[in-house]
Design a protein around this motif. Structure first.
Motif, PDB file in Angstrom:
ATOM      1  N   GLY A 258      43.552  40.702  35.595  1.00 51.28           N
ATOM      2  CA  GLY A 258      44.020  39.816  36.661  1.00 51.28           C
ATOM      3  C   GLY A 258      45.520  39.637  36.638  1.00 51.28           C
TER       4      GLY A 258
ATOM      5  N   GLY B 224      39.388  39.262  36.282  1.00 50.11           N
ATOM      6  CA  GLY B 224      39.985  39.738  37.522  1.00 50.11           C
ATOM      7  C   GLY B 224      40.913  38.724  38.164  1.00 50.11           C
TER       8      GLY B 224
ATOM      9  N   LYS C 130      44.177  46.815  37.496  1.00 48.51           N
ATOM     10  CA  LYS C 130      43.934  45.462  37.978  1.00 48.51           C
ATOM     11  C   LYS C 130      42.664  45.454  38.832  1.00 48.51           C
ATOM     12  N   ILE C 131      41.900  44.384  38.756  1.00 48.56           N
ATOM     13  CA  ILE C 131      40.689  44.258  39.569  1.00 48.56           C
ATOM     14  C   ILE C 131      40.671  42.896  40.255  1.00 48.56           C
ATOM     15  N   ASP C 132      39.925  42.803  41.349  1.00 44.37           N
ATOM     16  CA  ASP C 132      39.863  41.554  42.100  1.00 44.37           C
ATOM     17  C   ASP C 132      38.861  40.572  41.509  1.00 44.37           C
ATOM     18  N   ARG C 133      37.712  41.106  41.078  1.00 44.34           N
ATOM     19  CA  ARG C 133      36.646  40.218  40.613  1.00 44.34           C
ATOM     20  C   ARG C 133      36.328  40.458  39.139  1.00 44.34           C
ATOM     21  N   THR C 134      36.113  39.390  38.406  1.00 43.37           N
ATOM     22  CA  THR C 134      35.753  39.465  36.998  1.00 43.37           C
ATOM     23  C   THR C 134      34.392  40.141  36.838  1.00 43.37           C
TER      24      THR C 134
ATOM     25  N   THR D 199      35.931  41.841  31.693  1.00 44.72           N
ATOM     26  CA  THR D 199      37.235  42.140  32.294  1.00 44.72           C
ATOM     27  C   THR D 199      37.577  41.057  33.296  1.00 44.72           C
TER      28      THR D 199
END
Length: 589
Positions: free
Chosen positions: A479, A558, A510-514, A556
């Motif tokens: 995140g 996010g 990088k990701i939007d959602r955990t 992970t």
């Protein structure tokens, strides 16, 4: 004649090179000239106008409908008329199956080649950029591929078409003037700023989409961005604070990657791809599709944009279509926010027209639409070919228009201005909308999908829970909060009693959602950790094989992570904000 309408009058329209195979009911490329009728057996086209038509200077239909008598065109080399390929609802005399096979044998073609089908595009996303259906073959594939312009935005986007997970596409309409007749719209020297902006969020299961308009006059922060230069080198353009959103493109050499990064800065949503068009695209696409229906609550006569339309329904194309989406003096309180509503109406109408039988069964119209769309488009290199765009269109084509919602980013007047001209993000409503999109929650009533999803999620979270001391988890930061992984591990160990949690620093991307990845035999650990973290069932990703030895789960974090101990669960329902559906026509006021 400008670049978007180039061609010679004596050239053969590729759409006219198709013939109907009576065995399959499909249109195929004419194998040779033997399939064409001689002058002695040609039939004469006989078309008559029906109803009455009144047109403005660029073809606005006021009442009635019909087609002009175009007459016959000479078949090259015969002196006779050339037959046009009809829509699939109609028909025309054709050789029988035996003659087709004989002609194919003379050409030495295999049955597989004879049965080669057209390259199909299916889609229906933004009216400016996606062809809702088209027919073509390899030659047309090459032609359309050569039409596209691409820009390398580096790590601002995705490398290819995402097959899994939600998809975010940024639609950019620039104020750059290309083509004849566009000089009168505003700043003729514009490098092309982000004038019209729509973040198109497609759900993971492809059943629904949210098209969120971003006001160009939104005051925001533009982050640093790396751009590719013509010589292949890279240049970092410094960010800016408290500036209009539209200068995220064009100003100081910023490219669409800068606009994509700005959107992520505001919303927390990573943008996978961009599609960009300029003024001329509105004219060429609205004309190629045969006009776009719009509805007005009252008559409009705008001397600035030269838009003149009666109350009620009209069909517009060309200059009038551009004037319609550009005018800001004819609707509501004459603000950019009211113009956004009108643009959403226009886009929804064009989507309906593109997906209509009128368009999908007319090979000539489909060719013109595909040609105009690919000439109009500039895209990122991740989707910078017809093959990739076709894959993307197939993903988007699964969405029913009734499940495409148009919304505008919630904003309020800029409190820093005595007489507000610009706007700023509404801190409460926008946060709710952004969280809804990050959680992939539908703004439409997709009842069967949501019922099934709820049932599936409930099943994931049902079952035994492991004791905190038995949970093994590696934590990565994907995140935007620095030190998030370390802070989460500290919180898990000291406050939740999970000693076997490990900080693995930053995630590769990088990701939007955990997400929480775990093995089937770790399901009890996953449920326990989901309870602690406030993870929704959609965040749990179960693998296919059991864990080996003391293998840990992988958590992970996010962009939806707000801090250690803050529940990550997304909103269960859509926020109560004004929205419109792509399948409904509304009259502009």
């Amino acid at each position: 004649m400008d670049a978007h309408s180039r061609g010679r009058a004596d050239e053969i329209d590729p759409a006219d090179e198709w013939v109907l195979d009576p065995r399959t009911g499909n249109y195929e490329l004419r194998p040779d000239n033997s399939g064409r009728e001689s002058s002695g057996s040609s039939r004469t086209a006989n078309r008559h106008n029906s109803g009455s038509r009144r047109e403005s200077r660029s073809g606005v239909t006021r009442e009635g409908s019909g087609r002009r008598d175009t007459g016959d065109r000479a078949e090259p080399g015969t002196g006779g008329p050339r037959r046009e390929v009809p829509g699939q609802r109609g028909g025309r005399p054709a050789r029988n199956a035996q003659e087709h096979r004989a002609a194919a044998r003379r050409k030495g073609r295999s049955p597989r080649q004879r049965r080669r089908k057209a390259l199909l595009w299916t889609g229906g996303v933004m009216a400016f950029v996606i062809v809702a259906g088209s027919a073509g073959a390899y030659a047309l594939y090459q032609k359309f591929n050569g039409n596209l312009d691409t820009i390398d935005v580096g790590d601002a986007g995705s490398e290819g078409v995402a097959a899994d997970g939600p998809l975010n596409i940024l639609i950019i309409g620039t104020d750059k003037r290309t083509g004849a007749g566009n000089e009168g719209y505003g700043d003729t020297g514009s490098a092309g700023h982000a004038d019209t902006n729509i973040l198109f969020h497609v759900s993971e299961d492809r059943t629904n989409a949210t098209a969120m308009s971003i006001p160009r006059d939104l005051m925001t922060q533009i982050p640093d961005c790396t751009t590719k230069q013509p010589d292949g080198s890279e240049k970092v353009i410094p960010g800016s604070r408290n500036v209009r959103f539209n200068v995220s493109l064009g100003q100081e050499g910023r490219d669409p990657g800068c606009t994509m990064r700005t959107v992520k800065e505001i919303t927390g949503l990573s943008v996978d791809h961009f599609m960009m068009v300029d003024f001329n695209a509105v004219k060429t696409l609205s004309t190629a599709v045969g006009g776009v229906k719009v509805c007005l609550a009252g008559p409009v006569n705008d001397p600035d944009s030269h838009l003149e339309l009666p109350a009620g329904e009209s069909t517009i194309q060309g200059e009038d279509a551009l004037a319609f989406v550009r005018t800001r003096h004819s609707f509501g309180n004459r603000s950019d926010l009211d113009r956004i509503k009108v643009q959403q109406q226009f886009i929804g109408s064009m989507i309906r027209q593109m997906k209509s039988d009128d368009t999908l069964t007319d090979p000539t119209k489909l060719f013109k639409l595909a040609d105009a769309a690919t000439k109009a488009l500039t895209v990122d290199s991740g989707i910078g070919s017809i093959k990739k765009l076709t894959s993307l269109a197939q993903e988007l084509g699964r969405i029913d228009t009734k499940n495409i919602s148009f919304v505008t980013m919630p904003v309020v007047d800029n409190p820093a201005e005595p007489e507000p001209i610009t706007v700023v993000v509404d801190p409460a409503k926008s946060k709710q909308l952004f969280a809804t999109m990050r959680a992939d929650t539908s703004l439409t009533e997709v009842k069967k999908r949501e019922k099934a999803a709820r049932s599936k999620q409930a099943a994931v979270l049902k079952g035994d829970r492991a004791a905190p001391e038995d949970i093994r988890v590696d934590v990565l930061n994907g995140g935007g909060i620095a030190g998030a992984a370390g802070a989460t591990v500290t919180w898990l160990q000291t406050e939740q009693g999970v000693p076997q949690s490990t900080n693995r620093a930053n995630a590769p991307v990088k990701i939007d959602r955990t997400t929480l990845a775990y093995a089937p035999d770790q399901a009890d650990q996953a449920r326990a950790l989901a309870d602690m973290m406030g993870l929704p069932a959609t965040a749990l990703k179960q693998g296919t094989t059991d864990a080996e030895g003391l293998q840990a789960m992988v958590l992970t974090l996010g962009a939806d992570f707000d801090g250690a101990g803050v529940p990550i669960t997304g909103p269960a329902a859509a926020p109560d904000i004004p929205k419109a559906s792509a399948d409904k026509a509304e009259c502009a006021k």
